[in-house]
Enzyme design. Structure first.
Site, PDB file in Angstrom:
ATOM      1  N   CYS A 105       0.834  -1.202   0.000  1.00 58.06           N
ATOM      2  CA  CYS A 105       0.000   0.000   0.000  1.00 58.06           C
ATOM      3  C   CYS A 105       0.869   1.252   0.000  1.00 58.06           C
ATOM      4  CB  CYS A 105      -0.931   0.000   1.207  1.00 58.06           C
ATOM      5  SG  CYS A 105      -2.054   1.414   1.255  1.00 58.06           S
ATOM      6  N   CYS A 208      -4.491  -1.499   6.584  1.00 62.90           N
ATOM      7  CA  CYS A 208      -4.797  -0.079   6.679  1.00 62.90           C
ATOM      8  C   CYS A 208      -6.240   0.288   6.388  1.00 62.90           C
ATOM      9  CB  CYS A 208      -3.861   0.706   5.759  1.00 62.90           C
ATOM     10  SG  CYS A 208      -3.893   0.198   4.036  1.00 62.90           S
TER      11      CYS A 208
END
Length: 372
Positions: A105, A208
């Site tokens: 990410c 996340c």
């Protein structure tokens, strides 16, 4: 980088709604700076079915940006996340590996897709990561060459250099971590002293974007279930059934649900869909002292003299933990590296990232994926 240098820079802050990135905005405000803030939207694919905290995150980010006179813009990276990071995760777990979506990410979204959409307009991209950087000047052919290194935070528990060890060198050159020199308690103290709206908000846990979503539910949504046998490694005895190898990782103890434990996952046979377990850390088959790493990604430059079979003393991590392991890394043919730990390690799993640091675990060299 001093205040005068920062004044001449166009700065973007990735504001998540959490306390860390909020204190980043405060730090800039103390310098008389009001950078543009961006909230990256990467929430679940069908938000009406998933319990997600993104709405609360955005409210918090909006309040912090407004307080310090900063503009806030929402950047939708939803499609890029699900096409890139989710695909990476599912392909890895389906093949029996242990991926780390947060690592990718950072490379593909926070410093990747965001850069393509808005970040390219800025000189620096600031985040609330617990990490630092330092500049090294090296003389080369009569001139000075500048190298920017990723270095560790003084807070060993919160240090996040392992999550940043796959970003590209050009991304690192633009990255700035304004709270990286603090301990987590100090960041909390600043937030409470300044009465920030999220001062007492708990740190996010896990992947996340998942919020309150269970990781196994996330996997099940895309891969379903694929039942198979669970075998005791020492005896070959069948002790139960698993719902899919992708729900388990090497070294796992919790959530197995088999009687007569404790049981630890020590091996996965992907071809035959068999999960092997053992009673604890005792079986030497559960330990590794040497393992191979492929596709090693160097953040700044390669290890000194790490070519032609040279061995380099270093420290490393194979999972997010405050502890660093000691050993050597040696370059082999075909882009492979051999890591030799000083002591046998439990829970080495293919697909994990091996993150390599110098002997003092100060500078982060980068990371590579553990292979069989």
């Amino acid at each position: 980088m001093n205040i005068e240098e920062l004044k001449d820079k166009r700065i973007a802050v990735l504001l998540s709604g959490g306390v860390d990135s909020s204190v980043v905005v405060y730090e800039f405000a103390q310098l008389g700076l009001h950078p543009d803030c961006f909230y990256i939207k990467i929430g679940p694919e069908e938000e009406e079915e998933w319990d997600c905290s993104s709405e609360e995150d955005l409210e918090m980010a909006t309040a912090v940006a407004h307080r310090y006179g900063c503009k806030l813009e929402v950047v939708d990276c939803h499609k890029e996340y699900w096409e890139q990071v989710t695909r990476y995760t599912m392909e890895k777990v389906k093949a029996g590996f242990t991926p780390n979506p947060d690592v990718m990410c950072n490379r593909l979204i926070k410093f990747g897709a965001f850069h393509e959409k808005r970040g390219h307009d800025y000189d620096l991209i600031a985040t609330g990561h617990y990490a630092q950087t330092e500049i090294e000047m090296v003389e080369s052919q009569g001139s000075q060459v500048e190298y920017k290194w990723l270095t560790t935070s003084p807070d060993p528990v919160k240090d996040q250099t392992d999550f940043l060890a796959q970003i590209y060198d050009w991304q690192l050159k633009k990255a700035i971590f304004p709270i990286g020199h603090y301990m987590k308690d100090e960041v909390r103290e600043i937030a409470e002293r300044e009465h920030l709206v999220n001062a007492k908000r708990k740190d996010s846990q896990g992947i996340c974007f998942l919020g309150k979503i269970d990781y196994n539910d996330y996997i099940r949504r895309y891969l379903g279930e694929h039942p198979g046998d669970v075998i005791e490694l020492e005896t070959g005895k069948k002790i139960g059934k698993h719902k899919g190898l992708w729900f388990h990782t090497i070294g796992q103890r919790k959530g197995l649900g088999f009687g007569g434990g404790p049981w630890f996952v020590v091996k996965k046979d992907v071809e035959n869909n068999i999960l092997y377990v053992a009673h604890g850390y005792d079986p030497m088959t559960a330990y590794k002292q040497e393992f191979l790493v492929h596709d090693f990604h160097f953040l700044t430059r390669p290890f000194p003299k790490c070519d032609g079979g040279a061995r380099y003393e270093m420290t490393f991590k194979i999972r997010h933990t405050e502890d660093y392991l000691s050993g050597t890394i040696e370059s082999l043919e075909d882009g492979l590296y051999k890591v030799t730990a000083r002591e046998p390690i439990h829970g080495v799993a293919p697909g994990q990232f091996c993150v390599v640091y110098d002997e003092n675990h100060h500078r982060c060299y980068g990371s590579g994926e553990i292979t069989y």
